[in-house]
Design a protein around this motif. Structure first.
Motif, PDB file in Angstrom:
ATOM      1  N   LEU A   1    -106.145  70.642  -7.799  1.00 49.23           N
ATOM      2  CA  LEU A   1    -106.696  70.640  -8.721  1.00 49.23           C
ATOM      3  C   LEU A   1    -106.602  69.035  -9.118  1.00 49.23           C
ATOM      4  O   LEU A   1    -105.844  68.128  -8.730  1.00 49.23           O
ATOM      5  N   HIS A   2    -106.831  69.288 -10.051  1.00 51.89           N
ATOM      6  CA  HIS A   2    -107.166  67.898 -10.717  1.00 51.89           C
ATOM      7  C   HIS A   2    -105.900  67.394 -11.741  1.00 51.89           C
ATOM      8  O   HIS A   2    -105.372  68.477 -12.033  1.00 51.89           O
TER       9      HIS A   2
ATOM     10  N   TYR B   1    -110.030  67.582 -23.774  1.00 55.41           N
ATOM     11  CA  TYR B   1    -110.934  67.733 -22.184  1.00 55.41           C
ATOM     12  C   TYR B   1    -110.193  68.416 -21.369  1.00 55.41           C
ATOM     13  O   TYR B   1    -109.876  69.353 -21.150  1.00 55.41           O
ATOM     14  N   GLU B   2    -111.589  69.261 -20.868  1.00 56.11           N
ATOM     15  CA  GLU B   2    -111.478  70.663 -20.068  1.00 56.11           C
ATOM     16  C   GLU B   2    -112.493  70.975 -19.487  1.00 56.11           C
ATOM     17  O   GLU B   2    -113.364  70.389 -18.635  1.00 56.11           O
ATOM     18  N   ILE B   3    -111.842  71.370 -18.229  1.00 59.85           N
ATOM     19  CA  ILE B   3    -112.698  71.859 -17.020  1.00 59.85           C
ATOM     20  C   ILE B   3    -112.524  73.115 -16.550  1.00 59.85           C
ATOM     21  O   ILE B   3    -111.782  73.474 -17.030  1.00 59.85           O
ATOM     22  N   ASN B   4    -113.446  73.478 -16.459  1.00 61.25           N
ATOM     23  CA  ASN B   4    -113.825  74.836 -16.322  1.00 61.25           C
ATOM     24  C   ASN B   4    -113.918  75.103 -14.780  1.00 61.25           C
ATOM     25  O   ASN B   4    -114.319  75.088 -13.620  1.00 61.25           O
ATOM     26  N   MET B   5    -112.503  75.431 -13.967  1.00 57.12           N
ATOM     27  CA  MET B   5    -112.104  75.663 -12.928  1.00 57.12           C
ATOM     28  C   MET B   5    -113.008  77.124 -12.780  1.00 57.12           C
ATOM     29  O   MET B   5    -112.721  76.744 -10.890  1.00 57.12           O
ATOM     30  N   LEU B   6    -113.681  77.988 -12.960  1.00 57.45           N
ATOM     31  CA  LEU B   6    -114.668  78.529 -12.301  1.00 57.45           C
ATOM     32  C   LEU B   6    -115.981  78.035 -11.819  1.00 57.45           C
ATOM     33  O   LEU B   6    -116.620  78.938 -11.112  1.00 57.45           O
TER      34      LEU B   6
ATOM     35  N   LEU C   1    -103.851  68.852 -17.259  1.00 53.17           N
ATOM     36  CA  LEU C   1    -105.084  68.384 -16.787  1.00 53.17           C
ATOM     37  C   LEU C   1    -103.902  67.033 -16.612  1.00 53.17           C
ATOM     38  O   LEU C   1    -103.753  66.345 -15.601  1.00 53.17           O
ATOM     39  N   VAL C   2    -103.411  65.993 -17.935  1.00 49.68           N
ATOM     40  CA  VAL C   2    -102.641  65.119 -18.082  1.00 49.68           C
ATOM     41  C   VAL C   2    -101.456  65.500 -16.905  1.00 49.68           C
ATOM     42  O   VAL C   2    -100.088  66.428 -17.000  1.00 49.68           O
TER      43      VAL C   2
END
Lengths: 165, 346
Positions: A61-62, A113-118, A158-159
């Motif tokens: 995970l980021h 800030y968004e990351i789509n994990m899919l 994330l942070v």
């Protein structure tokens, strides 16, 4: 034909002898092999209770990092999103206001800030692209969820937690 | 027959029925555990300590699952198939002598449901009926893969029944009786038939593997070729019955093998035990010995399953018709010659 190397091995096809054709010695041998395994220690890692150690360079995970004063490193330059081959990262930049110097390191920061994990393929290119050493893939594996929208990870997930906590 | 005798028989029937169901239930658990141990794994270990309650969980799951009968299937036969399979599997245990005569008070009880003088023939008859369950199930599914599986099962059963019968003949030449009780009695102490009939036992065992559709002869349910074989269309407990029938068959055939060749409830030193433990306790030891042998065979079934890969169908037929049948006939001739020579010179 001229052999390319001296590694060539001549294979002789011999007809099976009586005991080989009877199969029973071979079956007995096979049974003895499986029986040896019966008494061996199992190699199972009982997952939810025990976890296998990840390797040093495992990409999980980021996490968005903070600097030594607890300020967010990310300046929303967008290089990570640009380098992302799966186009999993989106962000909205915002300007730092007066009084927020202890929250963000530079004048620009990522409001969203968004990351789509899919979509993320955990290639680590965002990590490499980041000039501010703000993003690292040093987390655990992505936990399961039931709906697609829950896999879009925002800053809340994330942070890094603040330093003083 | 007196009423009390009838009640005793009824109790015995119920006990044997219950035991075979429980053994079959825990065979599924044992199968998974044995498989796991042979492959350096753990196996089921979540339900209860060591996963002991796993069969119950499996059973509950089987009953809860949706029951599907395909539209184009023959509804009646579709239900009859699994019932027939499990019924024929269960009735085979009726003629197996589970122990020597037991004395409780002044009453002498036979630890056998019925001692018919054609015991072995009865077993063979029941076993050959078992294929109807598979055949009907495969046919009623109206699915080509199921039908292929069923046909395979039928031809395999018929082929191996011949050499099984022939291997028994050599045994019968020595024992001179078809009653399982008498055969068991003749092997008193350690005079087990396997000592006199090693080849016959080997043939019988291979055929027993084929008859119970166990690996390496599990071609009727060969999933790589036939999707799921004869039970492709089955779901919930109807599928469960088919799988269950296989385990009961395994239990019964282990019992038959133990009785015919490995001395049944006989063990070395049983006279000493009988003299010291009395006529009530000693038979129980015999029953325990028989069950130990049965469990050893069941373990062997599983051990082989997780060792030997499945045969190809033509190899299976080749082995059955061209190898085992001649071998069984040779065994008959050999037994006849040796028995005659011994009689003549000794």
């Amino acid at each position: 034909m001229e052999p390319l190397s001296n590694k060539r091995k001549l294979i002789e096809v011999k007809p099976l002898n009586f005991w080989e054709r009877a199969y029973l010695p071979a079956i007995g041998q096979g049974l003895s092999i499986t029986m040896k395994h019966f008494f061996k220690k199992d190699v199972t890692i009982r997952y939810p209770e025990q976890k296998r150690e990840f390797s040093e360079n495992f990409r999980g995970l980021h996490s968005l990092k903070r600097d030594e004063d607890g300020r967010e490193r990310c300046t929303a330059c967008g290089l990570c999103a640009l380098s992302c081959p799966a186009e999993a990262i989106t962000m909205t930049a915002a300007e730092r206001q007066k009084g927020e110097e202890n929250l963000y390191r530079e004048e620009k920061y990522a409001a969203v800030y968004e990351i789509n994990m899919l979509r993320c393929i955990f290639c680590g290119l965002c990590e490499e692209a980041c000039p501010k050493e703000a993003i690292y893939l040093d987390g655990d594996i992505v936990p399961t969820d039931f709906t697609r929208k829950d896999f879009i990870y925002g800053k809340d997930k994330l942070v890094e937690p603040p330093l003083n906590q | 027959m007196e009423l009390s005798d009838l009640i005793i028989k009824l109790v015995l029937v119920l006990v044997i029925f219950a035991i075979s169901l429980v053994v079959a239930m825990y065979s599924t658990y044992a199968e998974r555990k044995v498989a796991a141990f042979l492959q350096d794994r753990v196996g089921p270990n979540r339900a209860g300590p060591f996963g002991i309650l796993q069969p119950l969980a499996d059973g509950a799951k089987m009953f809860m699952k949706e029951e599907i009968i395909p539209t184009r299937a023959s509804g009646f036969l579709f239900v009859v198939g699994p019932s027939l399979a499990i019924m024929t599997a269960c009735i085979g245990s009726a003629v197996i002598p589970w122990g020597p005569q037991m004395q409780i008070g002044s009453r002498v009880i036979d630890l056998q449901v019925t001692d018919i003088n054609v015991g072995i023939l009865y077993i063979f008859g029941v076993v050959s009926l078992g294929v109807y369950g598979i055949m009907i199930g495969g046919w009623a599914s109206n699915n080509k893969y199921s039908l292929m599986g069923a046909i395979r099962a039928a031809s395999q059963s018929i082929s191996y029944e011949i050499s099984m019968g022939l291997s028994i003949i050599a045994l019968l030449m020595l024992t001179g009786t078809l009653s399982l009780k008498e055969i068991a009695e003749q092997q008193h102490g350690w005079h087990w038939n396997v000592i006199y009939q090693p080849l016959g036992f080997l043939i019988f065992m291979v055929c027993a593997f084929a008859e119970t559709n166990r690996s390496p002869f599990d071609l009727p349910e060969c999933e790589t070729e036939l999707v799921g074989g004869y039970h492709t269309e089955y779901s919930s407990m109807k599928l469960g019955f088919y799988l269950f029938a296989e385990y009961i068959n395994m239990f019964v055939s282990s019992a038959v093998m133990a009785t015919l060749y490995w001395g049944g409830y006989n063990y070395p030193g049983m006279d000493w035990v009988a003299a010291h433990a009395g006529p009530t306790i000693a038979p129980i030891v015999g029953v325990i010995v028989l069950f130990a042998k049965i469990f050893a065979f069941i373990f062997f079934f599983m051990w082989v399953r997780w060792t030997i890969p499945r045969f190809r169908y033509d190899q299976l037929m080749h082995l059955g018709w061209k190898k085992l049948i001649p071998l069984a006939i040779a065994n008959i001739v050999l037994t006849g010659v040796i028995a005659t020579l011994i009689k003549h010179f000794a």
